[in-house]
Design an enzyme around this catalytic site. Sequence first.
Site, PDB file in Angstrom:
ATOM      1  N   ASP A  87      26.115  39.608  32.938  1.00  0.00           N
ATOM      2  CA  ASP A  87      27.074  40.648  32.578  1.00  0.00           C
ATOM      3  C   ASP A  87      28.492  40.132  32.780  1.00  0.00           C
ATOM      4  O   ASP A  87      28.751  39.235  33.587  1.00  0.00           O
ATOM      5  CB  ASP A  87      26.823  41.925  33.361  1.00  0.00           C
ATOM      6  CG  ASP A  87      26.836  41.740  34.873  1.00  0.00           C
ATOM      7  OD1 ASP A  87      26.346  40.699  35.352  1.00  0.00           O
ATOM      8  OD2 ASP A  87      27.321  42.651  35.578  1.00  0.00           O
ATOM      9  N   GLU A 152      26.172  42.516  38.040  1.00  0.00           N
ATOM     10  CA  GLU A 152      26.983  41.946  39.129  1.00  0.00           C
ATOM     11  C   GLU A 152      28.405  42.470  39.116  1.00  0.00           C
ATOM     12  O   GLU A 152      29.008  42.665  40.167  1.00  0.00           O
ATOM     13  CB  GLU A 152      26.993  40.416  39.010  1.00  0.00           C
ATOM     14  CG  GLU A 152      27.626  39.695  40.198  1.00  0.00           C
ATOM     15  CD  GLU A 152      29.141  39.542  40.124  1.00  0.00           C
ATOM     16  OE1 GLU A 152      29.759  39.192  41.146  1.00  0.00           O
ATOM     17  OE2 GLU A 152      29.726  39.773  39.030  1.00  0.00           O
TER      18      GLU A 152
END
Length: 417
Positions: A87, A152
């Site tokens: 991400d 994250e």
Amino acid sequence: MNDTKQQLLDWIEQDRDTLIGFLQEFLRCKTPNPPGNTVSGARFVSTFLESLGLPFKTIAPNREMPNIIAATQFGPGRHLVLNGHMDVFPVGPESDWTRDPWGGELIDGRIYGRGACDMKCGTTASIFTYVYLNRLAEQLKGKLTLTVVSDEETFGEWGTRYLMEHHLDEVLGDCCLNGEPSSLHTVRFGEKGPLWLTVKVSTPGGHGAYVHTSPNAIAIAAEIMTELLRLGELPVREAPALKAALDEATDAIEQAYGKGAAKTIRSVTVNLGTIKGGAKVNMIASDCEFEVDLRVPNGLSRQELLAKADEIIGRYPEASYVVQGGNEPNWCDPDADMYAYVQANAEMITGIRPAKVVSPGGTDARLWRMRHVPAIVYGPSPATMGKPDEFVTVEEFLAVVKTHVLSAYDYLTAATH
């Protein structure tokens, strides 16, 4: 340098175009968080591993945020875990970009795109480290695990946190190597802890000409913010090993992160992130809300800082707050052997011996350190992280790949416990 390490470097040079192409395609996978959907990134990584015949499994407690784990047991010995995330930050207004944020364009030695430095460069290094070392299975000891995770960027619950809570035996290991942006001048052994607060102020309000009838919520919020900013003056008690490492690294920290960074890393910082309040210019504001990002340095605890914030906000009866989230600052032994491997290999490849430092920002590496496992972060420059026209240079990207590959090799061929 032995023949096998030279062979590894030769493979990387031979695969130069393949590595660049992989990162470009990875950047074309749209994986902004929020909202956090990384399915396209996971599919891309999975397809690549499948093409090489490398087994893996997908763990997706949230089907839009899958995680990939691949592991190889070479024999008895230590367990090294490679960790990277798929991400990336949101793009923001695309009009601010001069390059396609999802284009993965290669221009003048730079690869552009959201996530180029944070952290698809480092995640690519982890993936190819796993690939290359699997070619040397008969020469290695111990176990190597690849974790390519989601969720994250918002410290979310569906990525590494989930793996730590539900698959600890598979992902904890004896050491973690991570490629978050650190700059080639530094290798990280710790990081500050974020503490995010939302503060609300409520008053009766009224007509702006009758200021004597009610306190102004915005004015009270301004007073609280002024007091919170003074938290940067709090004393910090650094452990001797931590202090020694950071004292030695002062110049490298300033070179890597900009003038003033050495102080930022070692003190409380206060960032007033958002504010909203009031209804009209000629009305006494009856409400004001702001968010503040406090960063806790090693040498101070989250609870100590929260107590100080509570003391400040508690002096204003019109104010209340909630804790959005955060975690403790963390660091691990800066003399763990992986640091020596990274420093030596990085210096051989780039001519720069990275200094051992603490990060001003947070990463998933904290989740290993909090469990007393050394977690080492070495990656590209963070200069364009989260900004329009984010990029990584080709040479920096390849240097990170080479350093990770050789350092993982060193770890898995060294004498074990």
